[in-house]
Structures are given as structure tokens and as C-alpha cells.
Design a protein around this motif. Structure first.
Motif, mmCIF file in Angstrom:
data_model
loop_
_atom_site.group_PDB
_atom_site.id
_atom_site.type_symbol
_atom_site.label_atom_id
_atom_site.label_comp_id
_atom_site.label_asym_id
_atom_site.label_seq_id
_atom_site.Cartn_x
_atom_site.Cartn_y
_atom_site.Cartn_z
ATOM 1 N N LYS A 1 4.910 12.937 -4.138
ATOM 2 C CA LYS A 1 5.849 12.113 -3.365
ATOM 3 C C LYS A 1 5.130 10.821 -3.027
ATOM 4 O O LYS A 1 4.098 10.843 -2.347
ATOM 5 C CB LYS A 1 6.270 12.844 -2.089
ATOM 6 C CG LYS A 1 7.165 12.012 -1.175
ATOM 7 C CD LYS A 1 7.448 12.753 0.123
ATOM 8 C CE LYS A 1 8.250 11.898 1.092
ATOM 9 N NZ LYS A 1 8.465 12.610 2.390
ATOM 10 N N ILE A 2 5.641 9.701 -3.518
ATOM 11 C CA ILE A 2 5.002 8.402 -3.296
ATOM 12 C C ILE A 2 5.922 7.526 -2.463
ATOM 13 O O ILE A 2 7.091 7.300 -2.830
ATOM 14 C CB ILE A 2 4.703 7.710 -4.639
ATOM 15 C CG1 ILE A 2 3.808 8.609 -5.514
ATOM 16 C CG2 ILE A 2 4.027 6.352 -4.416
ATOM 17 C CD1 ILE A 2 3.532 8.058 -6.893
ATOM 18 N N THR A 3 5.418 7.040 -1.338
ATOM 19 C CA THR A 3 6.208 6.174 -0.454
ATOM 20 C C THR A 3 5.398 4.930 -0.121
ATOM 21 O O THR A 3 4.157 4.933 -0.160
ATOM 22 C CB THR A 3 6.589 6.881 0.848
ATOM 23 O OG1 THR A 3 5.393 7.390 1.489
ATOM 24 C CG2 THR A 3 7.512 8.073 0.574
ATOM 25 N N VAL A 4 6.086 3.842 0.186
ATOM 26 C CA VAL A 4 5.427 2.600 0.588
ATOM 27 C C VAL A 4 4.949 2.754 2.026
ATOM 28 O O VAL A 4 5.742 3.032 2.930
ATOM 29 C CB VAL A 4 6.371 1.393 0.462
ATOM 30 C CG1 VAL A 4 5.693 0.135 0.986
ATOM 31 C CG2 VAL A 4 6.804 1.214 -0.989
ATOM 32 N N GLU A 5 3.646 2.587 2.228
ATOM 33 C CA GLU A 5 3.109 2.661 3.583
ATOM 34 C C GLU A 5 3.356 1.374 4.328
ATOM 35 O O GLU A 5 3.798 1.360 5.474
ATOM 36 C CB GLU A 5 1.606 2.977 3.543
ATOM 37 C CG GLU A 5 0.999 3.112 4.934
ATOM 38 C CD GLU A 5 -0.514 3.009 4.910
ATOM 39 O OE1 GLU A 5 -1.120 3.483 5.893
ATOM 40 O OE2 GLU A 5 -1.080 2.440 3.960
ATOM 41 N N LYS A 6 3.058 0.244 3.653
ATOM 42 C CA LYS A 6 3.317 -1.060 4.268
ATOM 43 C C LYS A 6 3.349 -2.133 3.201
ATOM 44 O O LYS A 6 2.822 -1.972 2.093
ATOM 45 C CB LYS A 6 2.266 -1.399 5.321
ATOM 46 C CG LYS A 6 0.874 -1.597 4.789
ATOM 47 C CD LYS A 6 -0.095 -1.943 5.913
ATOM 48 C CE LYS A 6 -1.518 -2.143 5.395
ATOM 49 N NZ LYS A 6 -2.450 -2.520 6.471
ATOM 50 N N SER B 1 0.858 -1.177 0.000
ATOM 51 C CA SER B 1 0.000 0.000 0.000
ATOM 52 C C SER B 1 0.896 1.230 0.000
ATOM 53 O O SER B 1 1.975 1.231 0.608
ATOM 54 C CB SER B 1 -0.938 0.008 1.211
ATOM 55 O OG SER B 1 -0.214 0.059 2.417
ATOM 56 N N TYR B 2 0.447 2.259 -0.707
ATOM 57 C CA TYR B 2 1.265 3.445 -0.921
ATOM 58 C C TYR B 2 0.602 4.682 -0.331
ATOM 59 O O TYR B 2 -0.622 4.824 -0.354
ATOM 60 C CB TYR B 2 1.484 3.673 -2.415
ATOM 61 C CG TYR B 2 2.319 2.623 -3.086
ATOM 62 C CD1 TYR B 2 3.695 2.762 -3.199
ATOM 63 C CD2 TYR B 2 1.731 1.469 -3.617
ATOM 64 C CE1 TYR B 2 4.473 1.798 -3.827
ATOM 65 C CE2 TYR B 2 2.491 0.502 -4.248
ATOM 66 C CZ TYR B 2 3.858 0.671 -4.348
ATOM 67 O OH TYR B 2 4.614 -0.294 -4.975
ATOM 68 N N ARG B 3 1.445 5.573 0.138
ATOM 69 C CA ARG B 3 1.001 6.891 0.603
ATOM 70 C C ARG B 3 1.438 7.905 -0.454
ATOM 71 O O ARG B 3 2.603 7.957 -0.828
ATOM 72 C CB ARG B 3 1.619 7.236 1.955
ATOM 73 C CG ARG B 3 1.323 8.660 2.430
ATOM 74 C CD ARG B 3 1.963 8.901 3.773
ATOM 75 N NE ARG B 3 1.848 10.292 4.183
ATOM 76 C CZ ARG B 3 1.474 10.675 5.394
ATOM 77 N NH1 ARG B 3 1.203 9.783 6.330
ATOM 78 N NH2 ARG B 3 1.405 11.970 5.703
ATOM 79 N N ILE B 4 0.474 8.699 -0.937
ATOM 80 C CA ILE B 4 0.768 9.695 -1.957
ATOM 81 C C ILE B 4 0.482 11.068 -1.378
ATOM 82 O O ILE B 4 -0.623 11.334 -0.885
ATOM 83 C CB ILE B 4 -0.076 9.474 -3.234
ATOM 84 C CG1 ILE B 4 0.211 8.094 -3.826
ATOM 85 C CG2 ILE B 4 0.237 10.541 -4.275
ATOM 86 C CD1 ILE B 4 -0.745 7.018 -3.420
#
Length: 215
Positions: A208-213, A121-124
Motif C-alpha cells: 500500500k503506497i500513499t503520499v506522505e507529503k 515523499s511516500y509511505r509504503i
């Protein structure tokens, strides 16, 4: 207050577009309730389909109100959260009664995407740390059992930019702060609105896209 509990249904994150948002801390605003009272929103709260979100509508562009995420219309005979999104390509058919008449924006800190193939899952969020503004449609629904008028909304989605395309096949219709008056302008037709969204996509370098989990 008890009648609202049946509407505040929190759903789990699903494999669809923008299944969860992080509502930005909004120290500079106060929400106007249906009884006219004003109160501060809960800071940095997670919004899910079925929950109440702070929005600004074309009907009351100078006030922040709470609308339920999951649009209901006069055709619905019960509460559900099926209509949390609408693709730009479907606005002129499925949502023609709202398009050109009932528009809103929501300000959020981030939105989240689940990609089951990648098992992540990603946080944008915005690369500059500023809030997002997402365009949407609203409508009011009457619960005949309780005579409660429930304000509801959905977020508009569109084809993804290059960055989002790596994790999903669409993205929210993200607006710049300077676009808000245009989207809420009651004089624009439905065709003009969709053309405006499609001609002003969010650029990939703005995100900015990061992996949440990982799961």
C-alpha cells in the motif's frame, strides 16, 4: 549511557533508498541489552540512519537487540552513516566478509521514500496492515577512543517491483514471516542467500503506497 549519545545521530530524510522507517509497536517482544537486561522498545518510533533499531540476528536468533543503522567495519576509523544500504548486486564484492556470516532482520510498520522529481515523499506499508520484515547485514565496530563495541547494521536493497518502480529504482529486501528462518540460517552460502532474495521479491499487490507529503 553518555557514550551512546554520539552514536544516536538522527539524519534528515535524503533522496536515497529507504531513508526512514517506522518501527512497529512490539508489545510481544523485549530487547536484550548488551548488559543482559531486558526492556520494551519504544512503540511506533521513527528510525533514521544513525539511530538504534531493534533487530534479530543469526548470532542470537531468539533475542531482539539494538543495532545502529549504518554499518561500520574494522576499516572505518570514525563514526559515519554512509553504509545504511547494500544492493544485492554488490553483496559479493563490497560486503563479502559479512555475507554468509552476519545476517539480521528488522520488523517495521512502514518505510518512506522521497522522490525529488515528483516532489513527494511516500509511505509504503503492507496492504494487509501486517509488519514488514527487511533483510540485512551486521557487524560490530570498536571505538578505540572509548573501548566501546558498537553493533551496527545495514539493510539490503534489490530491484523494485512494479509498484515501487513508479517512485524509486530499488526497494528493500522484504521477507515474509515464513522466510525469516531461511535468511537467518547459518548454513546457507552467500550465493544461496542472494539467490533466495532475488527469487522471492515482494509482490506489488502486497503493498500500500500513499503520499506522505508534497513539497
Amino acid at each position: 549511557m553518555h557514550f551512546l549519545l554520539k552514536y544516536l545521530v538522527v539524519l534528515h530524510l535524503k533522496d536515497h533508498m529507504c531513508g526512514r522507517v517506522l518501527v512497529v509497536e512490539q508489545k510481544d517482544i523485549a530487547i536484550t541489552g548488551r548488559d543482559g537486561r531486558r526492556f520494551k522498545p519504544q512503540p511506533n518510533a521513527t528510525g533514521n540512519p544513525g539511530s538504534m533499531l531493534p533487530v534479530v540476528t543469526n548470532a542470537l536468533p531468539d533475542k531482539v537487540q539494538q543495532y545502529r543503522w549504518g554499518l561500520l567495519t574494522a576499516d572505518d576509523d570514525k563514526i559515519h552513516a554512509k553504509h545504511e544500504h547494500a544492493r544485492t548486486g554488490n553483496l559479493h564484492t563490497s560486503w563479502r566478509r559479512q555475507l554468509g556470516k552476519k545476517h539480521f532482520v528488522i520488523r517495521v510498520r512502514a518505510f518512506f521514500e522521497c522522490n525529488q522529481e515528483q516532489k513527494k515523499s511516500y509511505r509504503i506499508e503492507r496492504a494487509d496492515g501486517k509488519p514488514f520484515y527487511i533483510a540485512g547485514l551486521w557487524d560490530s565496530w570498536m571505538d578505540v577512543a572509548t573501548n566501546v563495541l558498537l553493533p551496527t547494521c545495514l539493510m539490503i536493497t534489490m530491484p523494485p517491483n512494479r509498484a515501487i518502480a513508479e517512485i524509486h529504482d530499488r526497494m528493500p529486501a522484504i521477507l515474509k514471516r515464513g522466510d525469516l528462518k531461511t535468511w537467518l540460517n547459518g548454513n546457507l552460502t552467500g550465493q544461496q542467500r542472494t539467490a533466495y532474495l532475488e527469487s522471492h521479491p515482494c509482490l506489488p499487490e502486497a503493498l500500500k503506497i500513499t503520499v506522505e507529503k508534497t513539497y
